[in-house]
Design a protein around this motif. Sequence first.
Motif, PDB file in Angstrom:
ATOM      1  N   VAL A   1      -4.579  -1.401   7.875  1.00 60.14           N
ATOM      2  CA  VAL A   1      -4.234  -3.207   7.832  1.00 60.14           C
ATOM      3  C   VAL A   1      -3.476  -2.742   9.528  1.00 60.14           C
ATOM      4  CG1 VAL A   1      -2.316  -4.175   6.993  1.00 60.14           C
ATOM      5  CG2 VAL A   1      -4.358  -3.290   5.659  1.00 60.14           C
ATOM      6  N   GLY A   2      -2.534  -1.724   9.881  1.00 59.72           N
ATOM      7  CA  GLY A   2      -2.052  -1.650  11.026  1.00 59.72           C
ATOM      8  C   GLY A   2      -3.067  -1.923  12.108  1.00 59.72           C
TER       9      GLY A   2
ATOM     10  N   GLN B   1       0.784  -1.247  -0.023  1.00 59.15           N
ATOM     11  CA  GLN B   1       0.135  -0.167   0.097  1.00 59.15           C
ATOM     12  C   GLN B   1       1.116   1.198  -0.373  1.00 59.15           C
ATOM     13  OE1 GLN B   1      -2.564   0.157  -0.369  1.00 59.15           O
ATOM     14  NE2 GLN B   1      -3.999  -0.962   0.704  1.00 59.15           N
ATOM     15  N   ALA B   2       1.991   1.016   0.955  1.00 60.78           N
ATOM     16  CA  ALA B   2       2.737   2.367   0.678  1.00 60.78           C
ATOM     17  C   ALA B   2       3.814   2.934  -0.359  1.00 60.78           C
ATOM     18  CB  ALA B   2       4.085   2.134   2.096  1.00 60.78           C
ATOM     19  N   GLY B   3       3.995   1.870  -1.331  1.00 59.28           N
ATOM     20  CA  GLY B   3       4.498   1.048  -2.351  1.00 59.28           C
ATOM     21  C   GLY B   3       3.909   2.147  -3.828  1.00 59.28           C
ATOM     22  N   ALA B   4       2.945   1.916  -3.431  1.00 60.26           N
ATOM     23  CA  ALA B   4       1.370   2.339  -4.623  1.00 60.26           C
ATOM     24  C   ALA B   4       1.206   4.004  -4.379  1.00 60.26           C
ATOM     25  CB  ALA B   4       0.345   2.132  -4.092  1.00 60.26           C
ATOM     26  N   ALA B   5       1.275   4.013  -2.924  1.00 68.14           N
ATOM     27  CA  ALA B   5       0.757   5.562  -2.854  1.00 68.14           C
ATOM     28  C   ALA B   5       1.169   6.422  -3.173  1.00 68.14           C
ATOM     29  CB  ALA B   5       1.216   5.925  -0.587  1.00 68.14           C
TER      30      ALA B   5
ATOM     31  N   LEU C   1      -2.965   5.161   1.537  1.00 67.47           N
ATOM     32  CA  LEU C   1      -2.518   5.811   3.180  1.00 67.47           C
ATOM     33  C   LEU C   1      -3.313   5.719   4.578  1.00 67.47           C
ATOM     34  CD1 LEU C   1      -0.520   9.056   2.391  1.00 67.47           C
ATOM     35  CD2 LEU C   1       0.448   6.592   3.106  1.00 67.47           C
ATOM     36  N   GLU C   2      -4.398   5.471   3.565  1.00 66.29           N
ATOM     37  CA  GLU C   2      -5.518   5.484   5.009  1.00 66.29           C
ATOM     38  C   GLU C   2      -5.792   3.555   4.687  1.00 66.29           C
ATOM     39  OE1 GLU C   2      -9.223   7.590   3.221  1.00 66.29           O
ATOM     40  OE2 GLU C   2      -8.621   8.445   3.759  1.00 66.29           O
ATOM     41  N   ALA C   3      -5.538   3.234   4.039  1.00 62.99           N
ATOM     42  CA  ALA C   3      -5.429   1.263   3.677  1.00 62.99           C
ATOM     43  C   ALA C   3      -3.914   1.167   4.407  1.00 62.99           C
ATOM     44  CB  ALA C   3      -5.272   0.994   2.200  1.00 62.99           C
TER      45      ALA C   3
ATOM     46  N   ASP D   1      -5.405  11.545  -4.771  1.00 62.21           N
ATOM     47  CA  ASP D   1      -6.848  11.169  -4.138  1.00 62.21           C
ATOM     48  C   ASP D   1      -6.277   9.990  -3.476  1.00 62.21           C
ATOM     49  OD1 ASP D   1      -8.338  13.572  -3.823  1.00 62.21           O
ATOM     50  OD2 ASP D   1      -9.299  13.139  -5.569  1.00 62.21           O
ATOM     51  N   GLN D   2      -5.947   8.852  -5.109  1.00 59.50           N
ATOM     52  CA  GLN D   2      -5.568   7.206  -5.065  1.00 59.50           C
ATOM     53  C   GLN D   2      -4.538   7.373  -3.736  1.00 59.50           C
ATOM     54  OE1 GLN D   2      -6.337   4.906  -6.128  1.00 59.50           O
ATOM     55  NE2 GLN D   2      -5.282   3.280  -5.298  1.00 59.50           N
ATOM     56  N   ALA D   3      -3.518   8.325  -3.930  1.00 64.40           N
ATOM     57  CA  ALA D   3      -2.117   8.177  -2.148  1.00 64.40           C
ATOM     58  C   ALA D   3      -2.770   8.133  -0.845  1.00 64.40           C
ATOM     59  CB  ALA D   3      -1.081   8.959  -3.055  1.00 64.40           C
ATOM     60  N   ARG D   4      -4.298   8.585  -1.127  1.00 60.64           N
ATOM     61  CA  ARG D   4      -4.710   8.528   0.088  1.00 60.64           C
ATOM     62  C   ARG D   4      -5.598   7.820   0.474  1.00 60.64           C
ATOM     63  NH1 ARG D   4      -7.498  13.107  -1.067  1.00 60.64           N
ATOM     64  NH2 ARG D   4      -6.091  14.707  -0.390  1.00 60.64           N
TER      65      ARG D   4
END
Length: 399
Positions: free
Chosen positions: A234-235, A209-213, A228-230, A222-225
């Motif tokens: 997960v955390g 997810q972090a790599g995608a952001a 990061l919310e994902a 918006d996609q990056a946000r």
Amino acid sequence: MSAALDIRSRWRRGAVLVAGVALFAFGLAELYVPLAGYVEGQGPDIAALPGGWLAVLTVLLAGYGLAVAGCTAYPRAAAVLAGACFTAQSFTPVLPEWPVVPLLALVAACFAGIAVGGRAAPAVAAVSYFGSLGIENLAAGDSDWMFILFVGLAVLGPGYAVRMRRAQAARLVALAAEREAAARTDERLRVARELHDIVSHGVSVMVLQAGAAQAVLDSDADQARESLEAVQDVGREVVTELRRLLVILRGAEAAPEGLPSLRRIDPLTAAVRIAGGRVEVRVTGDLTTVPVAADVSGYRILQEALTNAARHAPGSTVDVSVEVGGNALRLHVVDDGPGPARRSNGTGHGLTGIRERAELFGGTVTAGPRVDGGFEVRVELPFDPEASASALSTTGTTT
């Protein structure tokens, strides 16, 4: 437990020491205090013995007392000492058949040698008993071998029974220690498997997810946000899983609805989707017949298989099949990722954990690269259909 055994051992040594001292004191009374004859009309007049013989008899009495006092700490030496003193007294004017102390000391030392001695102690005690009494019998001109045999069986037999009882108790203690060590090892393995499954899957998803952001940070905020919310979601899920594991380790029972379950497969497919792949899930059979233990293990196995697919074959299509039938839960996960060179042939910690989980149920695992590319994991978990099953619903999704 060890403290109680240590206290008992000290009391036993103290009691044996007191018995040795008491036996020596009683022997001195037999020698130096005018008492009635040992056997009416028989035996020498001890008061008329020369002082040298009295000194010899006193030394022999000290040997008897020492043998009794040390019969539990040094059983072989005590049996030899008692037999030697008994044999030596056979050549004095006061034969050991008359006083009470010599026979008591010999019997006690030989009994202890058989009951608590080492491997050679029973043979040493038997030779000491029959040898010394045989010599005394010959020196006295008697032939009362039946009495010797009767006393020997009456003493050595119970001593051997005590020895067998002690050996059985020692085996039980050793077996209990082995079982405790095995239980601790199994518990460590269980915790290690749970930590690996929870942390490995969660961290893998967060990294993806972090790599995608990061990839769309400048072009699509918006996609990056959302990515990061994902990561945050997960955390939080990982933290919840770790807290649940800690609750179980502290001895509390986790509620069935709070445990991982095959009815919640969608979160497991997130890592593959984030890596650019697709997941097709098919569920066949009645999941409500699967016991909780098999359900949780199946979830963890599927979690590890999907995590490996996302990590080693990003962008691939993963086909997941969950089948219940014939009193067994069958899982089949296959992807069409790169060829065999992309990863090891099932030697990582994750696949090791999958095999360990399957072994707990007497199940089977087949994992490895496919000839035409991709990776395949097949698992079968037998279960008892009468065991309590969680209320699972049959769901199937295609992503």
